[in-house]
Design an enzyme around this catalytic site. Structure first.
Site: not given
Length: 336
Positions: A54-57, A110, A219
């Site tokens: 995921g994005s955001g990392h 994932d 998360h």
């Protein structure tokens, strides 16, 4: 929510467009799909290494696509897994005839999608093997390592496996090295504040102004203890005790250390933490070969940090020392 965004729904694509505009010499996309990122260079006959998440990392995951590390990355929405089809497109694009290694974190979406992508690749005679990284000691007890979350320590797995692939080692060897690195990494994190996913528009959880949560995931997954804010030294001592008792470590061992900011922690504070880390390791006669401090795996604008240790032997040390050049990480050859 105060963020430099346009439409929340466009956040991830516009972020990727910015990265492509800033680093056209290092990364490019596959089939005009912004969610499929590959190295701008290719090496015939080299094992391809792919990740995804995921994005955001940032800089995790796509920030480590480049020379000496990863060859491709499929990109999901904020805190969301990319699709199996995107993973498969990346796989095809980075296959140089020597097979492809998947390295990704231990998260249900994932795992499911990478397994599907591997089946799709097999149907096209592309050999794929996988390494699932999970080194967060707070997420599952010793003896149940297979249930642990993959967090910032996956950086070390990328680095060692990427260096091995660039040395033109075969797929089995690159996987062996990735497995070895993953087995010798331990991480623990601490959170001081929540973060805001743009499309949600509100904090992911609540925590008191005078509280901290030890062991929280990237998360916002629950940690092992929420309590009053402790000093930096007290916090580091708790985190290091959990890490050091888990492997365990012995006098004379050599390690690489990663002190990772989760998005809103000043680098100054990471160095305050490292001061105590170095003191603890020195007291146990554990030598630090290399320390990495900064943002390596974030959680949007979460305040907090994680500590990762990679226990080194001669092979891992040699691979860690190799140069790398990606949009978010550069290293020249380290001395022994």
């Amino acid at each position: 929510m105060k963020k430099f965004i346009n439409k929340a729904a466009d956040f991830v694509n516009e972020m990727i467009q910015g990265i492509l505009a800033a680093h056209p010499d290092k990364v490019k996309i596959v089939n005009n799909d912004l969610r499929c990122i590959i190295n701008a260079k290719s090496y015939k006959g080299k094992v391809g290494i792919a990740t995804g998440g995921g994005s955001g990392h940032l800089p995790l995951f796509l920030g480590y696509v480049g020379d000496g590390m990863l060859d491709g990355c499929s990109v999901g929405g904020v805190f969301q897994s990319p699709s199996a089809e995107q993973m498969f497109e990346v796989t095809k694009a980075i296959n140089q005839g020597a097979g492809v290694l998947y390295i990704y974190g231990n998260y249900g979406g994932d795992i499911m999608n990478f397994d599907m992508a591997a089946e799709m690749a097999d149907a096209e005679d592309i050999k794929v093997v996988s390494v699932v990284a999970g080194e967060d000691v707070a997420s599952s007890p010793k003896g149940q390592e297979g249930k642990r979350r993959g967090v910032a320590g996956i950086f070390f797995v990328y680095k060692c496996a990427g260096a091995a692939a660039l040395e033109m080692k075969n797929l089995d060897e690159v996987k062996r090295i990735a497995d070895k690195a993953a087995a010798n990494v331990r991480t623990m994190g601490v959170a001081l504040s929540p973060c805001i996913v743009p499309e949600v528009g509100k904090p992911s959880f609540s925590i008191g102004e005078d509280e901290m949560e030890l062991g929280m995931g990237i998360h916002g997954e629950p940690g092992i203890e929420r309590g009053k804010l402790k000093t930096a030294d007290e916090t580091v001592q708790i985190m290091m005790d959990k890490i050091l008792e888990d492997l365990p470590y012995s006098s004379g061992d050599e390690v690489a250390v990663l002190v990772n900011g989760l998005g809103a922690t000043p680098k100054e504070e990471l160095y305050v933490m490292y001061r105590k880390i170095a003191e603890i390791l020195n007291g146990k006669s554990i030598k630090v070969y290399k320390a990495y401090l900064g943002e390596y795996a974030t959680s949007m604008e979460m305040a907090g940090a994680s500590i990762s240790l990679l226990k080194l032997d001669g092979e891992l040390k040699s691979l860690l020392a190799k140069p790398a050049n990606t949009p978010f990480f550069e290293q020249v050859q380290l001395e022994g």
